[in-house]
Design an enzyme around this catalytic site. Structure first.
Site, mmCIF file in Angstrom:
data_model
loop_
_atom_site.group_PDB
_atom_site.id
_atom_site.type_symbol
_atom_site.label_atom_id
_atom_site.label_comp_id
_atom_site.label_asym_id
_atom_site.label_seq_id
_atom_site.Cartn_x
_atom_site.Cartn_y
_atom_site.Cartn_z
ATOM 1 N N ASN A 146 0.860 -1.186 0.000
ATOM 2 C CA ASN A 146 0.000 0.000 0.000
ATOM 3 C C ASN A 146 0.889 1.227 0.000
ATOM 4 O O ASN A 146 1.718 1.385 0.890
ATOM 5 C CB ASN A 146 -0.866 0.032 1.257
ATOM 6 C CG ASN A 146 -1.639 -1.261 1.434
ATOM 7 O OD1 ASN A 146 -2.688 -1.441 0.839
ATOM 8 N ND2 ASN A 146 -1.108 -2.169 2.235
ATOM 9 N N ARG A 411 28.664 4.899 44.286
ATOM 10 C CA ARG A 411 28.332 5.373 45.633
ATOM 11 C C ARG A 411 29.627 5.706 46.348
ATOM 12 O O ARG A 411 30.610 4.950 46.250
ATOM 13 C CB ARG A 411 27.581 4.294 46.410
ATOM 14 C CG ARG A 411 26.207 3.996 45.840
ATOM 15 C CD ARG A 411 25.584 2.779 46.475
ATOM 16 N NE ARG A 411 26.389 1.579 46.258
ATOM 17 C CZ ARG A 411 26.171 0.409 46.858
ATOM 18 N NH1 ARG A 411 25.199 0.272 47.727
ATOM 19 N NH2 ARG A 411 26.939 -0.617 46.588
#
Ligand code: ADP
Ligand code: MG
Length: 435
Positions: A146, A411
């Site tokens: 399409n 950390r």
């Protein structure tokens, strides 16, 4: 039709309930159509028809269809640029078909005038069905391509929400780290995956398994259980243990399942460092084994016997070089220095010592940084960092279908704290600055 939903399709009552939920979901997600009676008004709309379950499509064909799409785009584009080919190909058609003839007239006219725009925008949709070859293997066969008004791209992108997994996040009621968890919830939501937060208590009150061991929470099937609770003994009442068992017995995907949780114990970490164990677990992967081993610090079993006795003797002789660890998570459980010495002396002659492991104390080079905390003044202190790397994998049966690293966590804490993370109020969030 999807075959994976076999027994669900036979349970009429459950099917109706699921269908009700799915329709609500479709409406909430905007999977909508105007009604046939009022196509020019949105006063009354309804849901665009959809399947209750996703249908099975061979993944090889899906990949093939994706892979060939760019070729089809090129092909369509090449045809559109070849006026002679178009004219020759359509010559017999336009003699007989008025509509095509009129389109072709416009084409000829703009060519004659000269095409005004140099940019061409194609939005194609190539359609296929799956047909079985004579040998039984499925093949991708194009129905058509399409090139104008290829529709349903808009609504189709919303329908996965209707078919998605529901994730059950097992959480505590009192949770300071809620925003860390919300970030994950929001990320899933953005991908149209719904998350429900429940406590173990809710699972034991409202969760159940059906005859196929599907996990149902408040009548909805749960696809994935994600644990942000249940990693410490004090998080389990008898009721919670029963809820955990129910979750583990279910066919929901668990993150982690119980075996994977156990694989993360400190005892396993210690055994992995033993000669030959990595080789046994990852046969034929010497490079991976070498990369893994390069990161291991000294780890020692405290099981009863000569090996454990010797480890204890060494730790007592040089306490500052070791850490004593129980099988616990969450920070603040390890013993160092004088505390470790006392514990070792007490444990030395009892079987209880096997519930601990001993580890070489890692001594990073301290550096200066400023740790910011609500209520504390900003000042530079001597710090050390701990780098975490997140990894994620998915295994289906024996096949690893995904395995990747997904970011890091740095950390940093002041050197005077031996133990404890961000949640414990010791470390703070940091970022690596690569040098
Ligand atoms: P938990 O499961 O409680 O997080 P860890 O093994 O991560 O247990 O230890 C908690 C903290 O203790 C770590 O974040 C680190 O700061 C410190 N620690 C643990 N093991 C060592 C070690 N071998 N050397 C130095 N510090 C350690
Ligand atoms: Mg830790």
């Amino acid at each position: 039709m999807a075959t994976g939903w076999g027994s669900l399709l036979q349970d009429e009552q459950q099917l109706e309930e699921l269908a009700r939920q799915a329709v609500d979901r479709a409406l909430a997600e905007g999977v909508l159509l105007r009604t046939a009676r009022e196509p020019s008004s949105s006063n009354v709309v309804s849901y665009a028809p959809f399947t209750l379950f996703p249908s099975l499509v061979p993944s090889a064909l899906l990949e093939q269809a994706y892979a060939v799409q760019m070729d089809f785009n090129l092909l369509v584009d090449a045809v559109s640029q070849d006026a002679a080919f178009l004219e020759q190909t359509l010559s017999s058609t336009i003699k007989r078909d008025d509509y095509t003839a009129r389109l072709f007239d416009i084409h000829k006219q703009v060519l004659k005038e000269g095409v005004a725009q140099t940019v061409f925008l194609g939005l194609n949709r190539s359609d296929y069905m799956f047909q079985h070859n004579t040998d039984g293997s499925p093949a991708l066969k194009q129905i058509e391509i399409n090139t104008i008004s290829a529709s349903f791209g808009g609504l189709a992108s919303r329908t996965p929400a209707v078919h998605r997994a529901l994730v059950l996040l097992i959480a505590q009621e009192k949770e300071r780290n809620i925003f860390d968890q919300r970030a994950i919830e929001n990320e899933l939501l953005a991908k149209n995956i719904h998350v429900i937060r429940r406590r173990f208590e809710d699972v034991s009150e409202k969760g159940s398994l059906d005859q196929d061991r599907r996990l149902l929470m408040d009548g909805q099937e749960v696809a994935v259980v994600y644990f942000r609770d249940g990693y410490m003994p004090n998080q389990y009442s008898q009721q919670n243990w029963e809820a955990r068992l129910l979750l583990e017995r279910s066919c929901a995907v668990k993150c982690p399942d119980i075996a994977t949780q156990l694989a993360g114990t400190k005892k396993v970490q210690q055994e992995l460092s033993r000669v030959g164990v990595l080789e046994m677990l990852l046969p034929g992967q010497p490079e991976a084994v070498a990369r893994l081993r390069a990161t291991f610090a000294g780890l020692y079993s405290l099981d009863m016997g000569a090996e454990g006795d010797q480890a204890i003797a060494e730790a007592l002789a040089a306490p500052s070089r070791f850490v004593l660890k129980p099988q616990r998570e969450g920070g603040g459980n390890n013993l160092y220095g004088e505390e470790m010495v006392q514990a070792l002396q007490q444990l030395k002659d009892s079987e209880e010592r096997a519930s601990y492991i001993l580890m070489e104390k890692i001594e990073p080079e301290p550096f200066g940084n400023c740790l910011l905390r609500p209520g504390s003044p900003a000042q530079v202190v001597q710090c050390i960092s701990e780098l975490g790397i997140f990894g994620v994998y998915v295994r289906q049966g024996k096949t690893l279908v995904m395995n990747k690293h997904v970011g890091h966590l740095l950390r940093t804490k002041a050197i005077e704290h031996a133990d404890g993370g961000v949640a414990a109020g010791v470390a703070v969030l940091d970022n690596p600055y690569p040098v």
